[in-house]
Enzyme design. Structure first.
Site, PDB file in Angstrom:
ATOM      1  N   HIS A 108     -27.861  10.158  17.542  1.00 48.28           N
ATOM      2  CA  HIS A 108     -27.181   9.300  16.561  1.00 48.28           C
ATOM      3  C   HIS A 108     -25.879   8.735  17.130  1.00 48.28           C
ATOM      4  O   HIS A 108     -25.643   7.524  17.081  1.00 48.28           O
ATOM      5  CB  HIS A 108     -26.902  10.116  15.295  1.00 48.28           C
ATOM      6  CG  HIS A 108     -26.290   9.328  14.191  1.00 48.28           C
ATOM      7  ND1 HIS A 108     -27.001   8.844  13.122  1.00 48.28           N
ATOM      8  CD2 HIS A 108     -24.998   8.921  13.980  1.00 48.28           C
ATOM      9  CE1 HIS A 108     -26.198   8.189  12.302  1.00 48.28           C
ATOM     10  NE2 HIS A 108     -24.963   8.232  12.804  1.00 48.28           N
ATOM     11  N   GLU A 109     -25.030   9.614  17.671  1.00 51.96           N
ATOM     12  CA  GLU A 109     -23.736   9.154  18.193  1.00 51.96           C
ATOM     13  C   GLU A 109     -23.909   8.292  19.447  1.00 51.96           C
ATOM     14  O   GLU A 109     -23.164   7.333  19.655  1.00 51.96           O
ATOM     15  CB  GLU A 109     -22.834  10.349  18.483  1.00 51.96           C
ATOM     16  CG  GLU A 109     -22.498  11.203  17.261  1.00 51.96           C
ATOM     17  CD  GLU A 109     -21.855  10.424  16.143  1.00 51.96           C
ATOM     18  OE1 GLU A 109     -21.183   9.413  16.417  1.00 51.96           O
ATOM     19  OE2 GLU A 109     -22.037  10.816  14.975  1.00 51.96           O
ATOM     20  N   PRO A 122       0.830  -1.212   0.000  1.00 44.39           N
ATOM     21  CA  PRO A 122       0.000   0.000   0.000  1.00 44.39           C
ATOM     22  C   PRO A 122       0.863   1.260   0.000  1.00 44.39           C
ATOM     23  O   PRO A 122       2.049   1.225   0.356  1.00 44.39           O
ATOM     24  CB  PRO A 122      -0.807  -0.124   1.311  1.00 44.39           C
ATOM     25  CG  PRO A 122      -0.681  -1.550   1.725  1.00 44.39           C
ATOM     26  CD  PRO A 122       0.624  -2.030   1.206  1.00 44.39           C
ATOM     27  N   LYS A 133       8.317   1.771   0.623  1.00 42.91           N
ATOM     28  CA  LYS A 133       8.973   1.048  -0.479  1.00 42.91           C
ATOM     29  C   LYS A 133      10.147   1.846  -1.045  1.00 42.91           C
ATOM     30  O   LYS A 133      11.237   1.304  -1.258  1.00 42.91           O
ATOM     31  CB  LYS A 133       7.938   0.745  -1.573  1.00 42.91           C
ATOM     32  CG  LYS A 133       6.768  -0.101  -1.103  1.00 42.91           C
ATOM     33  CD  LYS A 133       5.810  -0.435  -2.232  1.00 42.91           C
ATOM     34  CE  LYS A 133       5.053   0.779  -2.716  1.00 42.91           C
ATOM     35  NZ  LYS A 133       4.134   1.328  -1.689  1.00 42.91           N
ATOM     36  N   THR A 134       9.950   3.126  -1.274  1.00 46.77           N
ATOM     37  CA  THR A 134      11.023   3.968  -1.809  1.00 46.77           C
ATOM     38  C   THR A 134      12.160   4.082  -0.803  1.00 46.77           C
ATOM     39  O   THR A 134      13.346   4.047  -1.172  1.00 46.77           O
ATOM     40  CB  THR A 134      10.482   5.361  -2.148  1.00 46.77           C
ATOM     41  OG1 THR A 134       9.418   5.239  -3.087  1.00 46.77           O
ATOM     42  CG2 THR A 134      11.574   6.237  -2.738  1.00 46.77           C
TER      43      THR A 134
END
Length: 621
Positions: free
Chosen positions: A426-427, A205, A210-211
């Protein structure tokens, strides 16, 4: 790209201005005299000679200079009228005066050279300008280097990178250590008949390092490092990309031993013949040349190719075969131990308060990559500097974590009481449902303060890293995601649009359970969905691997699973009405609620209103 000297640009503009002014002077010179003044000079006998051209311009040569000039010009309104009106004066001055000669209808004094030279200069100036523009359009290179590879030799700022600078990737470093050993002592491998891999492909990902790993290999081996992006090969002109590939490998062979690093190789290594209506000729020729160079026919001893991509599924199979990219090294997100090591690396140079516990931060950042962790520390340092603190503390890290995951707080936004109540219900529904689910992650913080695109948020962080997710865990996650919608329906008697993202995530998870992971008894252990995104070059005109009857069954099973989770969540919230009421009232009063305050409310204990929120309050089990 090399910057051009601004002084040269200014000089170039000045030359152009002079050339154009010269042209204007040749083709449209200014008059020195008026027609009346010309007549006056003729009558006074001051004109030695004059000539009139076909355009009515009269040029006078005087006996004595006027304002330093002996040649003056003027434009006559009507040549015939001037000649008839002044014929007597001209003949008198010719016979008895100082006029020696005169003539009409003579060509202008501008020579062919005077006319052509400005055109030549302007043409050269435009040519130079065109060359400059073409050079800029091609990365600052001149035309002779159009087919040259745009490589970067060495690492940015000349800073040497070694494996000590790469944390949380022990196995990946062990794989690459063999490359380092070969570059240091190739005879050790050649004497026994071993052949070092021609190419190594780093897959993973974005942000996993990687670099950085590729640079560390070059730093450890002490060899030259040539880096280039896959998009640097792609051009609109057919053959340029292939030329740059050849030039890249020629450069590497001249300075061998060396490492060639191609970042985002999928830009040039996509499957051939893909896309609507056939392939892209330039890209395919570039890829063909890359395959030839990596095939080992040439003398490439001491040159190793490293490449990085996060889309290995779209690469051409010929590029991935042994002999080209012999190994694929997966570089994934680090575990808790690796995240702690990464945090220590990125904490160098930053002033940390004594209360900062990087181990707790590592435990609470499951799924974070190295780039994410670096960004977390940087955001915390920015907040500490903004508040004029000498060092960043856990509160800075806590707020940085919330800012990264949900966005900055928007306390200045005007909020209706009605909207605040809907958000609080909602929360609270999310939090209460998750608290009563055995496998759900612990709730760390609840807020009805807008952040980013959300009007409120409920944070929960896992207690530990887990490589697997069971069917019951996935089902209970769906139940928790539906908590907000169920709470609105149950306690407000109506529903809102605030649950749209929750429903999207829950529906995707349910469809994955049914059609990808084989967790549906009716369909059995069969996978009907692929794992990748749609790639037109590969998936265009492809048909589904299952019938319409199976598709209908998948839809029915997803609906049954969602209905079951909805009913389960509704029962949980109905059984905890009092706790729901207490949580909603607390949120409407204080706007935020810490994990400790929420747990005390759910257990019917006194709530400490001074409790502070910490997303990193995790104990190892």
């Amino acid at each position: 790209m090399k910057k051009r000297n601004p002084i040269i640009i200014i000089i170039y503009i000045a030359i152009l201005a002079l050339v154009f002014s010269w042209m204007l002077g040749v083709f449209n010179p200014k008059d020195d005299l008026t027609e009346a003044k010309v007549v006056e000079l003729l009558e006074d006998g001051k004109v030695k000679s004059f000539s009139v051209d076909s355009e009515g311009v009269i040029t006078l040569e005087l006996h004595e200079a006027i304002e330093g000039k002996t040649k003056l010009r003027a434009t006559l309104a009507d040549v015939s009228a001037f000649r008839s009106e002044n014929e007597d004066t001209i003949q008198f001055q010719k016979t008895y005066g100082e006029l020696e000669d005169y003539d009409y209808d003579q060509p202008t004094e501008a020579s062919a050279f005077d006319l052509v030279l400005p055109l030549i200069l302007v043409g050269l100036a435009l040519l130079v300008l065109w060359v400059i523009l073409v050079g800029r359009a091609n990365g600052g290179n001149n035309l002779s280097s159009f087919g040259k590879a745009r490589t970067v030799l060495g690492v940015p700022d000349g800073k040497k990178v070694t494996f000590e600078d790469v944390a949380g990737a022990d196995e990946e470093k062990a794989e690459l250590q063999e490359v380092v050993d070969f570059l240091r002592d190739p005879e050790k491998f050649t004497q026994i008949g071993a052949r070092i891999p021609h190419g190594l492909l780093l897959v993973g990902p974005p942000g996993t390092g990687k670099t950085l790993l590729a640079r560390a290999v070059a730093g450890e081996a002490g060899v030259q490092f040539l880096s280039i992006s896959g998009s640097d090969f792609v051009e609109m002109y057919v053959g340029v990309g292939a030329s740059r590939v050849r030039d890249l490998f020629e450069q590497a062979k001249k300075i061998a031993p060396a490492i060639i690093f191609i970042d985002e190789i999928d830009a040039v290594g996509r499957k051939r013949g893909s896309g609507l209506g056939g392939g892209h000729d330039e890209k395919e020729q570039t890829l063909n040349q890359l395959l030839v160079e990596m095939d080992g026919f040439g003398r490439t001893e001491g040159v190793i190719v490293l490449a990085a991509t996060n889309r290995p599924d779209i690469l051409d199979p010929a590029l991935l075969r042994p002999g080209r990219f012999d190994r694929q090294i997966y570089v994934g997100a680090p575990d808790a131990k690796g995240r702690e090591e990464v945090l220590k690396v990125h904490a160098k140079g930053k002033k940390l308060d004594s209360d900062v516990d990087l181990r707790s931060v590592a435990l609470a950042t499951t799924g974070f990559t190295g780039a994410d962790l670096s960004n977390l520390l940087n955001e915390a340092a920015i907040m500490a500097a903004r508040d004029n603190r000498p060092a960043l503390n856990m509160e800075d890290l806590n707020e940085a974590m919330m800012k990264i995951t949900a966005g900055p707080e928007k306390r200045s936004r005007v909020r209706l009481v009605r909207d605040q109540k809907i958000t609080a219900v909602h929360e609270a529904g999310h939090a209460v449902a998750m608290y009563r689910l055995p496998t759900a992650d612990p709730v760390r913080h609840i807020s009805i303060i807008p952040r980013g695109q959300s009007l409120g948020s409920t944070w929960s962080t896992p207690k530990e890293d887990s490589a697997h997710m069971t069917r019951n865990e996935m089902y209970e996650r769906i139940v928790g995601l539906l908590g907000g919608r169920v709470a609105e329906d149950l306690f407000l008697g109506d529903i809102s649009t605030g649950a749209s993202n929750d429903i999207d995530r829950a529906s995707k998870l349910a469809r994955d359970m049914v059609a990808r992971y084989g967790m549906c008894e009716r369909l059995g252990a069969v996978s009907y969905l692929d794992d990748g995104e749609v790639f037109i070059g590969r998936d265009y005109q492809s048909t589904k691997s299952y019938s319409e009857k199976v598709a209908g069954t998948i839809d029915d099973e997803v609906k049954l699973l969602m209905d079951k989770a909805y009913a389960h969540c509704k029962q949980l919230l109905a059984d905890n009405k009092e706790q729901m009421k207490d949580v909603v009232e607390f949120l409407l009063k204080h706007e935020t609620m810490s994990g400790a305050q929420f747990a005390a409310c759910m257990e019917g204990q006194p709530i400490d209103e001074q409790s502070t929120t910490s997303l990193f309050d995790i104990t190892e089990e």
